[in-house]
Design an enzyme around this catalytic site. Structure first.
Site, PDB file in Angstrom:
ATOM      1  N   TYR A 163      44.802  35.883  52.347  1.00  0.00           N
ATOM      2  CA  TYR A 163      44.695  34.637  52.930  1.00  0.00           C
ATOM      3  C   TYR A 163      46.052  33.818  53.655  1.00  0.00           C
ATOM      4  O   TYR A 163      46.190  32.812  53.252  1.00  0.00           O
ATOM      5  CB  TYR A 163      44.244  33.778  51.797  1.00  0.00           C
ATOM      6  CG  TYR A 163      44.917  33.844  50.448  1.00  0.00           C
ATOM      7  CD1 TYR A 163      46.292  33.759  49.996  1.00  0.00           C
ATOM      8  CD2 TYR A 163      44.122  34.618  49.576  1.00  0.00           C
ATOM      9  CE1 TYR A 163      46.735  33.819  48.860  1.00  0.00           C
ATOM     10  CE2 TYR A 163      44.764  34.734  48.254  1.00  0.00           C
ATOM     11  CZ  TYR A 163      46.085  34.325  48.113  1.00  0.00           C
ATOM     12  OH  TYR A 163      46.660  34.829  46.702  1.00  0.00           O
ATOM     13  N   GLY A 212      47.998  25.880  38.682  1.00  0.00           N
ATOM     14  CA  GLY A 212      48.133  25.931  40.181  1.00  0.00           C
ATOM     15  C   GLY A 212      49.281  25.327  40.798  1.00  0.00           C
ATOM     16  O   GLY A 212      49.079  24.791  41.992  1.00  0.00           O
ATOM     17  N   PRO A 269      50.288  26.995  33.830  1.00  0.00           N
ATOM     18  CA  PRO A 269      51.263  27.318  34.992  1.00  0.00           C
ATOM     19  C   PRO A 269      51.390  28.931  35.016  1.00  0.00           C
ATOM     20  O   PRO A 269      51.541  29.534  33.877  1.00  0.00           O
ATOM     21  CB  PRO A 269      52.474  26.853  34.649  1.00  0.00           C
ATOM     22  CG  PRO A 269      52.644  26.622  33.099  1.00  0.00           C
ATOM     23  CD  PRO A 269      51.153  26.330  32.730  1.00  0.00           C
ATOM     24  N   ARG A 325      52.163  31.072  38.504  1.00  0.00           N
ATOM     25  CA  ARG A 325      52.848  31.155  39.772  1.00  0.00           C
ATOM     26  C   ARG A 325      54.226  30.279  39.661  1.00  0.00           C
ATOM     27  O   ARG A 325      55.321  30.736  39.967  1.00  0.00           O
ATOM     28  CB  ARG A 325      52.270  30.770  41.027  1.00  0.00           C
ATOM     29  CG  ARG A 325      53.231  30.723  42.441  1.00  0.00           C
ATOM     30  CD  ARG A 325      52.400  29.946  43.668  1.00  0.00           C
ATOM     31  NE  ARG A 325      51.073  30.057  43.731  1.00  0.00           N
ATOM     32  CZ  ARG A 325      50.384  30.835  44.343  1.00  0.00           C
ATOM     33  NH1 ARG A 325      51.075  31.960  44.866  1.00  0.00           N
ATOM     34  NH2 ARG A 325      48.975  31.032  44.288  1.00  0.00           N
ATOM     35  N   CYS A 333      47.075  51.990  56.686  1.00  0.00           N
ATOM     36  CA  CYS A 333      46.339  52.487  58.057  1.00  0.00           C
ATOM     37  C   CYS A 333      45.319  51.037  58.366  1.00  0.00           C
ATOM     38  O   CYS A 333      44.171  51.349  58.295  1.00  0.00           O
ATOM     39  CB  CYS A 333      45.455  53.638  57.726  1.00  0.00           C
ATOM     40  SG  CYS A 333      44.826  54.327  59.354  1.00  0.00           S
ATOM     41  N   GLU A 334      45.774  49.922  58.504  1.00  0.00           N
ATOM     42  CA  GLU A 334      45.057  48.703  59.015  1.00  0.00           C
ATOM     43  C   GLU A 334      45.877  47.897  59.919  1.00  0.00           C
ATOM     44  O   GLU A 334      47.237  47.469  59.589  1.00  0.00           O
ATOM     45  CB  GLU A 334      44.818  47.756  57.661  1.00  0.00           C
ATOM     46  CG  GLU A 334      44.068  48.397  56.710  1.00  0.00           C
ATOM     47  CD  GLU A 334      42.413  48.602  56.764  1.00  0.00           C
ATOM     48  OE1 GLU A 334      42.136  47.873  57.842  1.00  0.00           O
ATOM     49  OE2 GLU A 334      41.724  49.283  56.534  1.00  0.00           O
TER      50      GLU A 334
END
Length: 428
Positions: A322, A236, A279, A281, A349-350
């Site tokens: 998010y 993280g 680890p 990301r 299509c949003e």
């Protein structure tokens, strides 16, 4: 001389023309440098330590090969990730299997292949592992995932260490689970694991969790005579956003954590466990850039200017999911004044398919330009979908001026290859 954006000696505009867009481009050199920093600043400085790449961030056969070559382990969270790792000939003993609801067939695959550790996420899982291991004639090493009840300062969707998390075993249940586990014949409890969330920028969050877990270790030794051999503090570790926030070295997180673990073990009279990190990301996030081709441009007086691209939430769900923020450049117009503010819209299509808001771009941005979105190396390809029946993009690695295709672009035929019609089945 070209003013196009480059990555590791490769012209990104030329790559877009060669492979098409959307296109995920990864710097192999940056991935390798991050792995080597982990070895130099953590593994080589702490005897018995381990580092497992959190493969959910980005996993391909090529990525497995890099991680194996650099000497790290692999953290997988599903049978599919485990299968891919084994297909890449990744050493099973360097694989750790996670998951809050592992299927029995996933546990069977893990036990049969001889993974290094299975991280238990709920009490009933131990019985399944013990049963499967008995059938296979093996003794399987496990860690218990503990919920340390520490709240990381990050988005609530990516917090995992608080009491209400769906992950891990509540603190108060651990003594019972340990007592049960050490009585079984086909599992071997090596220690504990915790994970606090994603994109964490402050090392002090880890120290809070270390305090909780080392106190637990002391209580278990005193009450049950159980000595912890291993402690996995998860991952993280956050990365910078390129807008004044820089990525911290791995030692920013690991040095204070190791100092606290050593101090607490000394205070409690505990032997120092081997420590692991996970680890994901931090290794691959900044190594990735996504390339798009600009299409429709809509200027709405009194509102905003939409610049639409040929991808969006299907290849990067994080902004919609998010509120993840990204920065970008018009790759074929580098160095020009950015005198226009736009909103980058995806093609799905949003209404929520917005990649970037309030992005400064050159005033002459136009259809056909190539937009490069930075820091997309984690949780873009791995979370990509076929929403609106959009094919998933190709993946290219670049290194020292060379490019290599490591994942082919999906075709429309790929999207329907598993489908079956009903006409023949209904024919009388």
């Amino acid at each position: 001389m070209s003013n196009n954006l480059n990555l590791d000696g490769c012209d990104l505009v030329k790559l877009a023309l060669k492979y098409g867009t959307p296109l995920y481009v990864f710097s192999q050199g940056m991935i390798e440098r991050r792995c080597r920093e982990i070895k130099e600043q953590f593994l080589n400085r702490h005897e018995g330590s381990h580092a497992y790449y959190a493969s959910k961030a980005f996993l391909t056969l090529a990525m497995c090969q890099i991680i194996e070559k650099e000497g790290l382990g692999l953290d997988v969270v599903s049978g599919g990730e485990l299968h891919l790792a084994l297909k890449a000939s990744f050493p099973a003993e360097r694989i750790v299997l996670h998951g809050n609801n592992k299927l029995r067939q996933e546990i069977e695959m893990a036990v049969e292949s001889g993974v290094g550790r299975i991280v238990v996420d709920w009490e009933g899982e131990i019985d399944i592992i013990d049963e499967v291991s008995k059938i296979k004639g093996q003794k399987t090493p496990i860690l218990l995932r503990v919920t340390p009840e520490v709240k990381a300062m990050t988005h609530k969707y990516i917090q995992t260490g608080h009491r209400g998390s769906k992950f891990g075993i509540p603190l108060e249940r651990i003594p019972y689970v340990v007592k049960k586990t050490i009585s079984l014949s086909n599992v071997e409890l090596k220690g504990f694991h915790f994970h606090l969330g994603s994109q964490i920028d402050d090392y002090r969050t880890y120290l809070e969790a270390v305090d909780v877990i080392t106190k637990l270790m002391s209580d278990l030794r005193e009450g049950l005579g159980y000595t912890t051999e291993e402690l996995d503090i998860g991952g993280g570790f956050g990365i910078g956003n390129g807008e004044g926030s820089l990525t911290k070295p791995i030692s920013y997180f690991t040095d204070p954590a190791m100092e606290r673990i050593k101090a607490r073990c000394l205070t409690f009279g505990l032997p120092l466990p081997s420590v692991a990190i996970e680890p994901g990301r931090w290794i691959t996030g900044e190594a990735g850039i996504t390339l798009y081709t600009v299409g429709a441009i809509k200027e709405i007086p009194g509102s905003c200017t939409y610049v639409s691209v040929d991808g969006g939430m299907a290849d990067n769900i994080r902004p919609a999911l998010y509120g993840a923020r990204y920065r970008a450049e018009v790759a074929n117009k580098m160095g020009r004044d950015k005198d226009k503010i736009v909103t980058v819209a995806g093609r799905c299509c949003e209404s929520g398919d917005i990649l970037i808001e309030d992005l400064p771009v050159p005033g002459d941005i136009e259809p056909g330009d190539i937009l490069a979105v930075f820091n997309t190396g984690a949780y873009s390809y791995s979370m990509a979908s076929n929403y609106n029946m959009l094919p998933k993009p190709a993946v290219v690695f670049v290194d020292k001026g060379e490019d290599i295709l490591v994942v082919e672009r999906e075709t429309y035929d790929d999207l329907v290859v598993k489908q079956r019609g009903i006409r023949s089945a209904l024919r009388v």
